[in-house]
Design an enzyme around this catalytic site. Structure first.
Site: not given
Ligand SMILES: *Cc1c(COP(=O)(O)O)cnc(C)c1O
Length: 356
Positions: A35, A253
């Protein structure tokens, strides 16, 4: 000439990390969680690295799922937030996607649209994360709906751990899951990266590694290296100017850093518009010419400053590693009060990417 900044994506590291995840949960299949543009690594880079090895790919965005199919990915693809409209379902059918359902009306819509084929469904239980999923009092309605739903092929039960990386752990959520699943004998999917590594007994049929694929540690108290993970993204740049400032002079800054002695300040072509966290304070670790030093003052949009006082040989053109090979993104993230997930996802479009 482009600015010297670059993000190097290492496909062999992605593959190594995926296989490491699988080795922790023998017998389980693993959704490679890609994702958010593969946590900033580039969806197609990750797909390419894992095309042969991955059992499936999981993501949120329908357009990303379609892009994977168009890139030739044939494995199952799971939409982790499910679908939103009837139009989405046409694409789900066309591209043979699997979907998470977390609300009853999603199942009702699936039944009503009359798709030409049945869809594999992940039924998500809310066992304490309190984000997505069915609650125990909805189970009867869920059972009724599934019994009459002709649009569903295989059902998998899933849940998501809220504190697999923390002290409270997972037992409390597992108990709730078992109570909800009852006599269920079908497939189950529970574990994210933290659970795969710390509670491999939750592996079950399908696991869902995300951050570990990219070489980030899910734990505040265990380095990625100690877990056997390799960094998949290395963000580098160069020193583009050097200033020698007198004691009492301030840098950047807001003048947040004041020199206590004469200080050689290196200016690095990397700023928050590249995705480097602006809230990284003075002292955030950075590698200059392969040696560890610290940032100085506030991160600007396009530049940040580093301490070269003890690095006599460093000057204009010296390579700088912001994170990755030699400097864990987790360390930089911790200094900036965040997690490596956020650093990776924030990598800006303007940063040129090299895939090796
Ligand atoms: C993002 C996600 C994962 C992966 O989680 P990590 O902590 O990056 O391993 C697994 N399951 C779901 C439903 C997620 O949204």
């Amino acid at each position: 000439m482009p600015r010297p900044i670059n993000a190097r994506i290492d496909r062999s590291a992605l593959l190594h990390n995926y296989l490491l995840a699988k080795s922790r949960v023998p017998g389980s299949r693993a959704w490679a969680v890609v994702k958010a543009n593969a946590y900033g690594h580039g969806l197609l880079n990750a797909a390419d690295a894992l095309a042969e090895a991955a059992d499936g790919f999981a993501l949120l965005d329908l357009a990303e799922a379609v892009a994977l199919r168009e890139a030739g990915i044939r494995q199952p693809i799971l939409l982790l937030e499910g679908f939103f409209t009837a139009e989405d379902l046409e694409l789900v059918a066309e591209h043979r996607l699997s979907v998470v359902v977390h609300r009853l009306d999603q199942l009702q819509l699936l039944r009503q649209v009359g798709l030409p084929l049945r869809v594999p469904v992940y039924v998500k239980f809310n066992t304490g994360m309190n984000r997505l999923g069915f609650r125990p009092e909805q189970l009867a309605a869920l059972r009724d709906e599934l019994a009459k739903n002709q649009a569903v092929s295989e059902v998998t039960l899933m849940s998501h751990f809220a504190e697999a990386d923390g002290e409270r752990g997972i037992d409390w959520q597992l108990q709730r899951f078992r109570a909800m699943a009852g006599e269920w004998r079908g497939p189950v999917s529970l574990a994210n990266s933290a659970a795969i590594l710390r509670y491999p007994q939750t592996g079950r049929d399908w696991v869902r590694p995300g951050i570990m694929l990219y070489g980030g540690s899910p734990f505040a108290d265990a380095s990625a290296e100690s877990l056997g993970l390799r960094p998949a993204m290395t963000l580098t740049s160069e020193i583009i100017a050097v200033q020698t400032v007198a004691a009492g002079e301030r840098v950047g800054y807001g003048g947040l850093f004041a020199a206590e002695r004469e200080t050689r300040v290196g200016v690095v072509a990397c700023g928050y518009a590249d995705g480097y966290p602006r809230h990284a304070p003075t002292g955030t670790p950075v590698l200059v010419g392969g040696r560890r030093t610290r940032t100085l003052g506030r991160v600007s949009m396009d530049m940040l400053m580093v301490d070269l006082s003890d690095l006599r040989e460093a000057g204009v053109g010296t390579p700088v590693t912001l994170w990755g090979e030699g400097l864990a993104a987790d360390e930089v993230a911790a200094a900036a009060g965040t997690i490596s997930y956020e650093l990776f996802c924030a990598l800006a479009k303007r940063v040129p990417v090299t895939v090796v």
